[in-house]
Scaffold this active site. Sequence first.
Site: not given
Length: 761
Positions: A57, A108, A326, A549
């Site tokens: 990621h 997500h 996070e 992107g």
Amino acid sequence: MTVHNDTVAAAQAAPEQAQPYAELGLKDDEYARIKEILGRRPTDAELTVYSVMWSEHCSYKSSKVHLRYFGETTTPEMAEKILAGIGENAGVVDIGGGDAVTFRVESHNHPSFVEPYQGAATGIGGIVRDIMAMGARPIAVMDQLRFGPADAPDTSRVLPGVVHGIGGYGNSLGLPNIGGETVFDESYAGNPLVNALCVGTLKVEDLKLAFASGTGNKVMLFGSRTGLDGIGGVSVLGSASFEEGEERKLPAVQVGDPFAEKVLIECCLELYQAGVVVGIQDLGGGGLACATSELAAAGDGGMRVNLDNVPLRAENMSAAEILASESQERMCAVVTPENVGKFLEICAKWEVTVAEIGEVTDEKDRYLVYHNGEVVIDAPASTIDEGPVYERPFARPQWQDEIQATPEVSRPSEPAEIKQALFDMVSSPALCSRDFITEQFDRYVRGNTIKAKYSDAGVLRINEETNRGVAISADASGRYAKLDPSTGARLALAEAYRNVAVTGARPVAVTNCLNFGSPENTDVMWQFREAVHGLADGAKEMGIPVSGGNVSFYNQTGDEPILPTPVVGVLGVIEDVHQAIGHDLGSVDEAEKLILLGTTRDEFGGSIWQQISGGGLQGMPPQIDLADEMKLADFFIGNTELTAAHDLSEGGLAQAVIEMAIRADRGVELDLDKVNEDQFTALFSESASRVLVATTADKVEAVLAHAAELGVPAAEIGSTTEQTELKFGEVSVQVAELREAWQNTLPELFGHAVGANAVVE
């Protein structure tokens, strides 16, 4: 502060101590490489930071060798208007007159399967902060959603939660949702896609970038306190395949607070206006580990971070937990010492928690982190930020020829069969009304939304003095991309470009979100490479740059990958939003004439008809000549002779006509012989580069002449009528019956869901 090196020294003194690197997503060779970089085994905090930053990621380790092709195909002329591009938090485009627009779309996916509401809500929150980090005010959001079969039990769990999460967060922020797409397919059953797009506006001179520069400058953490939510999000959820039961990974899903983010937006904008920010980075995937190491790697020095100063909302958090958390609604800024007082004053005004957690040092590339008076990280920032680069093997799948074989297409021909086909198509989950979803979103808050619902592209006013605006659309077809990934990506680009163009806007930039299965699968890597090359070559051919992107890998359940889904977003500029073209018929008292632009061929590979008629997935997707799309764009820019326009895509001409008739409650009579000699092909073919336009009788010849001048095929194929029915040949269908079939599907499937009937308007 007294500093001890006990933690690093302990790592040095016990080199063979076992560490859970595999559980954190690191491979054996990656762990060995970390030890080689450090000259010892990593501390727990270092192991955590490397695992987060080297995750798929964050590091793009499997995709970056192919993503470079975007840069290779971008000419200086294409890049001229790009103020910030690939590698930044979001692309920024100069749209003229001192105005700039930033936009980005990000995934997500896995969190939204695990906990649909929070997964989708924090997806919106994260993409909004990406836009904030460019120095911009977020002004609108969009969404690209993909779920399993509409009637599957788990879809009834996931879809309502995702939609409610998007609406709950976006509506609370006061951001209009100006468009999107919802797709159902078996391949997404255990791995839905939730791609969120945000657009923001700023003045050209207000652009901010993510870097830590200037020895002695302070690192300020501000926003919400740091807790235990979201730990492992990017490494546990974002960089691994799903197996049965993975929906139980709840601790890795972040928890959002949109009201805290709303305050954070206003606080950031005042900080920018006050000129007290040198560099800025949002805290999203990877949390504080990502934000600080990226700032350090992009700067001209090193960085020292003291975790003891981080405001916490949980007791006894370890260094690894603080770094990997996070928790949402947080930002990290670099501020000169003389501006710290002003920075604190503005944060206090907005009641935003803030702390000085570190400073920029003159030790180039050295990233030092302290916790409880000990050095817990001492590593080169660049090695954390860059990550490994993999040239994974790829090969055209052996099954590709088989699925590209010419399909047998069921072709209704009798009037009763054609009529039934119309109802089957318009009521299918693929083509039915999305009102059930979009009615949960506020589309007009802030007062600058010009086109949203029932529009091919969302249109926003950017400058209230000049009425300059932008149009944004995002599109993808996993079915087309499965048949031919390169063509599928080009078709997604073409459709987004066309959707923007039919509003009267000039397309100027591209963004993307590339959703694929495991990069360790050679078939998937071939699909990915083909899609990247198709998109990059297509953008070059059209002369519009890819401004940035996102890549999302490991979208699969067990060994079964999703359909390759390259989502392509296009941004266009319109000089006067009052001239924007919609697809609402009935804007004049007299009958309107319908003109079809483009050529209709017998093209059903990957089509919606093939899907709902039980034809599976086979054949080749529609042909695409991007030069035709560019001619169409030229046709629409500045065109004041049209009363309405609607692009043709999924469902073909029939779907476009039905949507326009339902919206206006008007009848339409068609002459399908002027479309294609085969009535069925004329109605349901999904040939590209086509638009249905409406005009008044006195302007038909001018419209046809303008199309001929540009080399755009055009034919008058029908007109509106006072009788509210759709007529062609021997077929006649009441528009009211079509409306009922079109509107009822999703409410019947999902109307029972909690929160599903919330309407915000």
